[in-house]
Write an enzyme that holds these catalytic residues in place. Structure first.
Site, short mmCIF file in Angstrom:
data_model
loop_
_atom_site.label_atom_id
_atom_site.label_comp_id
_atom_site.label_asym_id
_atom_site.label_seq_id
_atom_site.Cartn_x
_atom_site.Cartn_y
_atom_site.Cartn_z
N TYR A 140 0.67 39.00 28.49
CA TYR A 140 0.13 39.16 29.85
C TYR A 140 -1.17 39.97 29.86
O TYR A 140 -1.98 39.83 30.75
CB TYR A 140 1.15 39.88 30.75
CG TYR A 140 2.11 38.96 31.46
CD1 TYR A 140 2.95 38.11 30.74
CD2 TYR A 140 2.19 38.96 32.84
CE1 TYR A 140 3.84 37.29 31.39
CE2 TYR A 140 3.09 38.13 33.50
CZ TYR A 140 3.91 37.30 32.78
OH TYR A 140 4.79 36.48 33.44
N LYS A 190 10.84 36.09 18.79
CA LYS A 190 10.73 34.92 17.92
C LYS A 190 10.18 35.41 16.58
O LYS A 190 9.06 35.08 16.18
CB LYS A 190 9.79 33.89 18.55
CG LYS A 190 10.39 33.15 19.74
CD LYS A 190 11.30 32.00 19.36
CE LYS A 190 10.54 30.84 18.77
NZ LYS A 190 11.46 29.77 18.29
N ASP A 223 14.73 31.56 21.96
CA ASP A 223 15.15 30.21 22.37
C ASP A 223 16.67 30.07 22.28
O ASP A 223 17.33 29.55 23.18
CB ASP A 223 14.43 29.12 21.54
CG ASP A 223 14.58 29.31 20.04
OD1 ASP A 223 14.98 30.40 19.59
OD2 ASP A 223 14.29 28.35 19.29
N ASP A 247 10.10 37.24 31.37
CA ASP A 247 9.79 36.53 32.61
C ASP A 247 10.68 35.28 32.71
O ASP A 247 11.31 35.02 33.72
CB ASP A 247 8.30 36.16 32.62
CG ASP A 247 7.88 35.49 33.90
OD1 ASP A 247 8.35 35.90 34.98
OD2 ASP A 247 7.09 34.53 33.84
N ASP A 251 14.45 34.75 35.00
CA ASP A 251 14.64 33.70 36.01
C ASP A 251 15.88 32.87 35.69
O ASP A 251 16.66 32.53 36.57
CB ASP A 251 13.42 32.75 36.06
CG ASP A 251 12.44 33.13 37.17
OD1 ASP A 251 12.43 34.31 37.57
OD2 ASP A 251 11.69 32.24 37.63
C1 IPM Z 1 7.71 37.99 38.00
C2 IPM Z 1 6.64 37.03 38.45
C3 IPM Z 1 5.30 37.65 38.04
C4 IPM Z 1 5.24 37.64 36.54
C5 IPM Z 1 4.07 36.98 38.67
C6 IPM Z 1 4.14 36.91 40.18
C7 IPM Z 1 2.81 37.69 38.24
O1 IPM Z 1 6.87 35.78 37.91
O2 IPM Z 1 7.68 39.15 38.43
O3 IPM Z 1 8.59 37.57 37.26
O4 IPM Z 1 4.93 36.61 35.92
O5 IPM Z 1 5.52 38.69 35.96
MG MG Z 2 8.74 35.59 36.90
#
Ligand code: IPM
Ligand code: MG
Length: 366
Positions: A140, A190, A223, A247, A251
């Site tokens: 990032y 990884k 993975d 990230d 999710d």
């Molecule tokens: C998260 C989001 C952020 C990220 C974005 C909005 C910059 O996806 O907080 O997971 O990628 O970190």
């Molecule tokens: Mg995210």
């Protein structure tokens, strides 16, 4: 009085934050926990007002605050903006300049919602894991980055870069958390293809041996970790991983529990003179522009983010428990916002009805 900076942001951010304000007021009035609350702009809202997704004054206030509570940033009207002023840049600047390196993302399955997962109920019922995502380094932020022209074509460049110190400090956060949970950490990278992954594995192992030998540590390729998370997520307790894998995996873990709309997060930095870590709390979900302003949003993730603030910034674990149980009771009682409804035609409650119900459950807890 502890200071709380509230940044509602864009989309559903302001609506869900309005419900959190009710909860904050309740703790002030009924639990003697008054906060000095101020509110400011972030993301697209800040861009509209100041031409930047985070004004320097807001950045300074965030540095001073005992905790920052953020709603969400982003929306379609900002998609065409230059990358440097996109709403997300405001959030990334807060994370980076406050040095919030440890991002705690719990994935917890509420009993009342176990049927809502896309996985079988027995796989997710009772699930309670914590992903610790490194938040201020890795691909990032690594340099060099950019889009350059080589010969007659463009090349997109990002760099995955981790120092030993960056890995060690987030590993410590994970081990510390594990000690307060089931004493188990799984580190994901990884190392089979990336040097940064080899270093990650080494450093996590070193910190483990030297400082936390009593915690059970395992390593997994990220993975395979994704696969194991969907196969049998209950094998995990704390997962520690880098910024990008974190990230994705967070999710994935969030959706296991049935709704992204339910999950809070905490981003913690180093302890300040007060002994409190610098901290920003935000729901895992985004700004959901498609439902913004309609009273359909689920305020629970943002409410639970405030519970995390009570626990990690204000040393009020028992009050955090109280708020989390209030949420659980409301769900057990059958109340659902639109995101939590199947096709059975039940009537959803509005954002503010959900907030009011949590306040009522808090009141009943006295
Ligand atoms: C998260 C989001 C952020 C990220 C974005 C909005 C910059 O996806 O907080 O997971 O990628 O970190
Ligand atoms: Mg995210």
């Amino acid at each position: 009085m502890p200071t709380l900076l509230i940044l509602p942001g864009d989309g559903i951010g302001p609506e869900v934050m309005a419900e959190v304000r009710k909860i904050i007021d309740w703790f002030g009035a009924k639990r003697g926990m008054a906060f000095d609350v101020s509110e400011d702009l972030v993301g697209g809202a800040a861009y509209d007002a100041h031409g930047t997704p985070l004004h320097d004054d807001t950045m300074a206030k965030a540095q001073e605050a005992d905790a920052v509570l953020l709603g969400a940033v982003g929306g379609p009207t900002y998609d065409t903006l230059d990358f440097s002023v996109k709403p997300e840049r405001g959030l990334l600047r807060l994370r980076k300049e406050m040095d919030l390196f440890a991002n705690l993302r719990p994935a917890q399955c509420f009993d009342a919602l176990a049927d809502f997962s896309s996985l079988k109920k027995e796989v997710v019922a009772g699930l309670d894991i914590m992903i610790v995502r490194e938040l201020t380094s890795g691909v990032y932020f690594g340099e060099p980055r950019g889009i350059v022209t080589e010969g007659n074509e463009r090349v997109g460049i990002n760099t995955q870069r981790y120092t030993e110190g960056e890995i060690a400090r987030v590993a410590r956060s994970a081990f510390e958390l594990a000690k307060r949970r089931s004493n188990k950490v799984c580190s994901m990278e990884k190392a089979n293809v990336m040097e940064s992954g080899i270093l990650w594995r080494d450093v996590v192992s070193e910190v483990h041996q030297a400082e936390y030998p009593e915690v059970e540590l395992s390593h997994m390729y990220a993975d395979a970790g994704a696969m194991q998370l969907t196969r049998w997520p209950k094998q995990f307790d704390v997962i520690v991983t880098d910024n990008l894998f974190g990230d994705l995996l967070s999710d994935l873990a969030a959706m296991l529990t049935g709704s992204l709309g339910m999950l809070p997060s905490a981003s913690l930095g180093a302890p300040m003179e007060t002994g409190r870590p610098k901290a920003l709390y935000e729901p895992v979900h985004g700004s959901a522009p498609d439902i913004a302003g309609q009273g359909k949003a689920n305020p629970i993730a943002c409410i639970l983010s405030f519970a995390m603030a009570l626990r990690y910034s204000f040393d009020a674990g028992a009050e955090a428990d109280r708020l989390e149980s209030a949420v659980e009771q409301v769900l057990a009682g059958g109340l659902r916002t639109a995101d939590l409804l199947g096709e059975d035609g039940a009537t959803p409650v509005s954002t503010s009805e959900m907030g009011d119900a949590v306040v009522a459950a808090l009141e009943a807890s006295l």
